[in-house]
Design an enzyme around this catalytic site. Structure first.
Site, short mmCIF file in Angstrom:
data_model
loop_
_atom_site.label_atom_id
_atom_site.label_comp_id
_atom_site.label_asym_id
_atom_site.label_seq_id
_atom_site.Cartn_x
_atom_site.Cartn_y
_atom_site.Cartn_z
CE LYS A 1 -4.00 -2.00 -0.20
NZ LYS A 1 -4.94 -1.84 -1.31
N1 PMP Z 1 -3.42 -8.00 1.31
C1 PMP Z 1 -3.58 -7.09 2.27
C2 PMP Z 1 -3.00 -7.35 3.62
C3 PMP Z 1 -4.28 -5.91 2.00
O1 PMP Z 1 -4.43 -4.98 2.98
C4 PMP Z 1 -4.82 -5.71 0.71
C5 PMP Z 1 -5.59 -4.46 0.43
N2 PMP Z 1 -6.93 -4.44 0.83
C6 PMP Z 1 -4.65 -6.71 -0.26
C7 PMP Z 1 -3.93 -7.83 0.07
C8 PMP Z 1 -5.25 -6.61 -1.64
O2 PMP Z 1 -4.66 -5.62 -2.43
P1 PMP Z 1 -5.56 -4.75 -3.40
O3 PMP Z 1 -6.40 -3.84 -2.53
O4 PMP Z 1 -4.61 -3.98 -4.24
O5 PMP Z 1 -6.44 -5.66 -4.19
#
Ligand code: PMP
Length: 344
Positions: free
Chosen positions: A48
């Site tokens: 992130k």
């Molecule tokens: N793994 C974790 C620990 C996350 O916080 C997130 C984000 N919600 C994701 C995977 C998935 O990533 P994305 O939001 O880019 O689909």
């Protein structure tokens, strides 16, 4: 002698360019070569960081954000932490409206990273004025020049990965990949990376990992929102009970669903087999790959790249706690629980 000092100017310069590491043991029963892109090497310990920096810099370029401006989001998770970190360095105020379900540890982490945290009641509907969605919306309207990140519905979430994660993987593999696998929450990671990789080679197969209890896989297959798919589950950040516009469903070839228990065991196995102490969704991603491999998805010529999103230290009271595993019924027996205890 300042010229001789080899230092980064600040932690933001460490975002991205995460390593790709071969998985040597955990997939040994299956054909193919497997490589993990380990996103916990980012300074905020998750993928992130990429979207936090990118979305904020785009707002700066458009002249929306000026020194002292306010950034608003509705998450106690990785995105909140990354936004708080970027805000510290760039001199913005970061306000996070979070649910009262969020753990004390998470709220403390955000506060210690300089964010102002509004804890909003969890058991109210999304349109209740007390909900964290409405609190964030109201603050955004009230604070002039503020930016609401809104990661599930922000196209820049996709662009961040199109511009960083995609090119990095293409370069690190010299284009020699056959499959790309990622967990889907907002869908930003998989969509942006897939768009870039498919522009380079449309034969690359993109596989999304979803959770049992989430609507994404069914929506991909039927284009219909089926509320019967929704029920509570424990993995945070994986799957969703709504359809995020930050997911480009066209860029994804296939979804695979995983459950809480298998994903928890696989997260633990990653540490014990590969020395990778990573988060719950990293376990989910590998669990999904194992299931796909068992279905015959890969052969000896497959080069599979998987995103492992965050670090295990965020899950000490969950997946990496024997007591939590017992409480969830994830150990088959007291014997299995005892086997993980240190003996003197
Ligand atoms: N793994 C974790 C620990 C996350 O916080 C997130 C984000 N919600 C994701 C995977 C998935 O990533 P994305 O939001 O880019 O689909």
């Amino acid at each position: 002698m300042k010229e001789n000092i080899q230092a980064y100017n600040n932690v933001l310069e460490l975002i991205g360019k995460t390593p790709l590491v071969k998985l040597n043991k955990i997939m040994k029963d299956f054909p193919g070569n497997y490589y993990a892109k380990i996103e916990s090497f980012n300074p905020g310990h998750s993928t992130k960081d990429r979207i936090a920096l990118y979305i904020i810099e785009q707002a700066e370029k458009k002249g929306i954000l000026k020194p002292g401006s306010t950034i608003i989001e509705t998450t106690s998770g990785n995105t909140g932490f990354s936004l708080a970190m970027v805000s510290v360095i760039k001199g913005y105020e970061c306000i996070l409206a979070v649910s009262s379900k969020s753990s004390k540890d998470k709220i403390a982490m955000l506060k210690n990273m300089g964010a102002k945290v509004y804890v909003c009641p969890a058991h109210v509907s999304a349109d209740d004025p007390r909900s964290y969605y409405q609190v964030a919306k109201r603050l955004h309207e009230e604070i002039k020049g503020s930016v609401y990140i809104n990661q599930y519905f922000n196209e820049l979430n996709i662009d961040a990965h199109y511009n960083s994660t995609g090119p990095e993987i293409w370069e690190q593999t010299n284009g020699n990949l056959t499959h790309f696998v990622a967990c889907c929450g907002t869908g930003g990671t998989i969509s942006g990376t897939a768009r870039y990789l498919k522009e380079k080679n449309n034969d690359i197969k993109v596989l999304g990992i979803d959770a049992y209890g989430s609507v994404l896989k069914k929506y991909h297959e039927t284009k219909e929102f089926d509320s019967n798919e929704i029920y509570p589950y424990r993995i945070e950040g994986l799957g969703k009970n709504l359809i995020p516009t930050a997911t480009d469903f066209e860029a994804i070839d296939k979804f695979e669903k995983v459950n809480d228990e298998d994903s928890a065991h696989t997260a633990r196995e990653l540490a014990k087999t590969e020395g990778m102490f990573l988060g719950y969704t990293s376990g989910a991603a590998l669990q999904g790959i194992k299931q796909l491999a068992a279905q015959g998805e890969f052969d000896e010529n497959s080069n599979v790249i998987v995103i492992l999103p965050d670090h295990g230290s965020r899950y000490m009271s969950k997946v990496f706690s024997d007591d939590w595993m017992m409480e969830q019924g994830f150990f088959d027996s007291q014997h299995e629980a005892d086997a993980t205890k240190v003996q003197f």
